[in-house]
Design a protein around this motif. Structure first.
Motif, PDB file in Angstrom:
ATOM      1  N   THR A  81      -3.220  -6.203   3.149  1.00 52.49           N
ATOM      2  CA  THR A  81      -3.688  -7.901   4.370  1.00 52.49           C
ATOM      3  C   THR A  81      -5.785  -7.346   4.567  1.00 52.49           C
ATOM      4  O   THR A  81      -6.535  -8.150   4.995  1.00 52.49           O
ATOM      5  CB  THR A  81      -3.506  -7.427   5.254  1.00 52.49           C
ATOM      6  N   ASP A  82      -5.765  -6.067   3.843  1.00 52.82           N
ATOM      7  CA  ASP A  82      -7.403  -6.023   3.807  1.00 52.82           C
ATOM      8  C   ASP A  82      -8.245  -7.050   2.880  1.00 52.82           C
ATOM      9  O   ASP A  82      -7.888  -6.899   1.842  1.00 52.82           O
ATOM     10  CB  ASP A  82      -7.690  -4.416   3.341  1.00 52.82           C
ATOM     11  N   GLU A  83      -8.960  -8.043   4.056  1.00 52.20           N
ATOM     12  CA  GLU A  83      -9.704  -8.538   2.899  1.00 52.20           C
ATOM     13  C   GLU A  83     -10.512  -7.944   1.429  1.00 52.20           C
ATOM     14  O   GLU A  83     -10.910  -8.380   0.527  1.00 52.20           O
ATOM     15  CB  GLU A  83     -10.406  -9.450   4.096  1.00 52.20           C
TER      16      GLU A  83
ATOM     17  N   ASP B  72       0.517  -1.159  -0.178  1.00 54.71           N
ATOM     18  CA  ASP B  72      -0.060  -0.448  -0.412  1.00 54.71           C
ATOM     19  C   ASP B  72       0.807   0.879  -0.122  1.00 54.71           C
ATOM     20  O   ASP B  72       2.004   1.243   0.018  1.00 54.71           O
ATOM     21  CB  ASP B  72      -0.527   0.315   1.296  1.00 54.71           C
TER      22      ASP B  72
END
Length: 446
Positions: free
Chosen positions: A92-94, A85
């Protein structure tokens, strides 16, 4: 016997669809193999432009591509990206991971509407205006003033300048309805008046205005517009030090019939998009590539052929590739102090702000204008009109008028680039005269 070319194209398109159904794109996302990066692997049936499509999706998500390995020999495309990012962290954000899968995987199939996103498609939300012309002081201020007089509100815009040329993509709405402008006579009037502003007194280079109800991928469209406007042709008075130019080389690998393009330059976000976009629009196919942007200096290596299968086969073509890639890299370079303006949107806001900058002898080298939920979020890169670092006192006085919380300084006046480091063109909105009080523009109460 007469040959039906349209039938042949239809057959090719159906064949491509069949191949895609049999071999849908496959996306694998791995957060374990690297300590610092999320690794994204994309496998797909090969076609011209697929690399740009993948890079465009990742770039539009504001992901930073740290490394990439590309191979597309034969009928199959394989690409591995190491991404983070904007803060340098793994993804890691689903929700984000799911969006990557949907955007690049079998469900998307790289739909034709996505592939043609650089063209014009119907839109009820806004009217798209594309502008190209000769760069000069006060140009955007004049353009936005004309749009305000014509009862148009600028809801989104991006403006680039390079090598004495300026290009802009602006999304405008009707002041009364808040939607796209559809009246043909009014559109013709907008086009005519804006073209007159762009032409100015310059008789040697043309100006162009395109007004349409459409949706464009703004950044790719800007590359295409400036490329078509031949901004890569260096002027006789181009004073940029060669040491500050991107280092671009082109050599032929005769054993394999490839041309090898190598680029070394200061790394920045979207650099890969800019170079791949240019190679694609110049009708070159990337067969292999190695990208490394984990250091302050980015390294890019492309093994290319022209779409007709030939490598770069003349010194003139080699020089053109080098110049076009240099231009693609330089267009997005942002000289000057970064200012961010966030306030309630209203008709004429852009015109008022750029007039304030102009009347305080500031030059804006690049601008991004967006509107979200009734809020205007605008970014400007400003310099002194003479090309010197910005005087902090001028910025302070402007912020006092507009509002300290509305106009934020992102960076330090003392750290603005010296004149010797600026691009060949530094004028777009700048002005020379201060004609009246800033308070008269009504951005804030005195």
């Amino acid at each position: 016997m007469e040959y039906d070319f349209s039938s042949s194209w239809d057959m090719d398109d159906e064949y491509e669809k069949l191949i895609r159904r049999m071999n849908p794109p496959r996306v694998v996302i791995d957060n374990e193999v690297s300590k610092t990066n999320t690794v994204i692997r994309v496998d797909s049936a090969n076609k011209h432009g697929i690399l740009l499509e993948v890079v465009q999706v990742l770039t539009d998500m504001n992901l930073i591509i740290r490394k990439a390995y590309i191979s597309s020999d034969g009928g199959w495309f394989m690409d591995v990206f190491n991404v983070t990012d904007q803060d340098g962290n793994k993804i890691t954000d689903e929700g984000v991971l799911d969006y990557i899968n949907k955007s690049l995987g079998a469900d998307s199939s790289f739909l034709p509407s996505r592939r043609r996103s650089v063209g014009v498609e119907p839109s009820k939300d806004h009217t798209s205006i594309e502008l190209t012309g000769t760069d000069r002081p006060g140009l955007l201020s004049e353009v936005s003033a004309v749009l305000t007089d014509l009862k148009c509100n600028v809801v989104n815009a991006e403006v680039w300048t390079h090598n004495t040329r300026a290009a802009a993509v602006m999304h405008v709405t009707d002041e009364a309805t808040g939607s796209a402008i559809t009246d043909p006579e009014r559109l013709t009037k907008i086009k005519k008046l804006l073209c007159n502003v762009l032409k100015g007194s310059n008789k040697t280079r043309g100006a162009k205005t395109v007004v349409a109800l459409g949706v464009t991928h703004t950044e790719r469209r800007l590359h295409q517009m400036m490329f078509a406007d031949r901004d890569y042709e260096r002027c006789d008075d181009d004073t940029l030090d060669d040491k500050l130019r991107p280092n671009v080389t082109v050599v032929n690998w005769y054993d394999k019939d490839y041309s090898v393009v190598t680029i070394r330059c200061k790394d920045r976000p979207k650099l890969l998009f800019d170079t791949v976009c240019t190679l694609t629009d110049m009708q070159y196919v990337v067969f292999h590539a190695n990208i490394d942007a984990e250091r302050p200096e980015a390294y890019q290596e492309y093994y290319i052929r022209h779409i007709d299968g030939s490598p770069v086969n003349s010194e003139a073509e080699k020089e053109r590739v080098i110049q076009c890639l240099e231009a693609a890299i330089e267009r997005r370079v942002s000289d000057g102090l970064k200012l961010e303006l966030c306030t309630t949107d209203r008709v004429g806001l852009l015109s008022d702000v750029t007039r304030i900058f102009r009347e305080n002898s500031l030059t804006v080298t690049r601008a991004e204008v967006t509107t979200r939920a009734g809020k205007a979020i605008n970014t400007f890169y400003v310099r002194d009109a003479a090309g010197n670092p910005v005087d902090a006192k001028i910025i302070d006085s402007i912020r006092q008028v507009i509002g300290q919380t509305i106009l934020q300084v992102k960076g330090s006046c003392e750290h603005s680039k010296s004149p010797s480091q600026e691009s060949a063109t530094r004028f777009l909105f700048g002005g020379l005269f201060k004609s009246r009080s800033l308070v008269n523009f009504g951005l804030v109460k005195p």
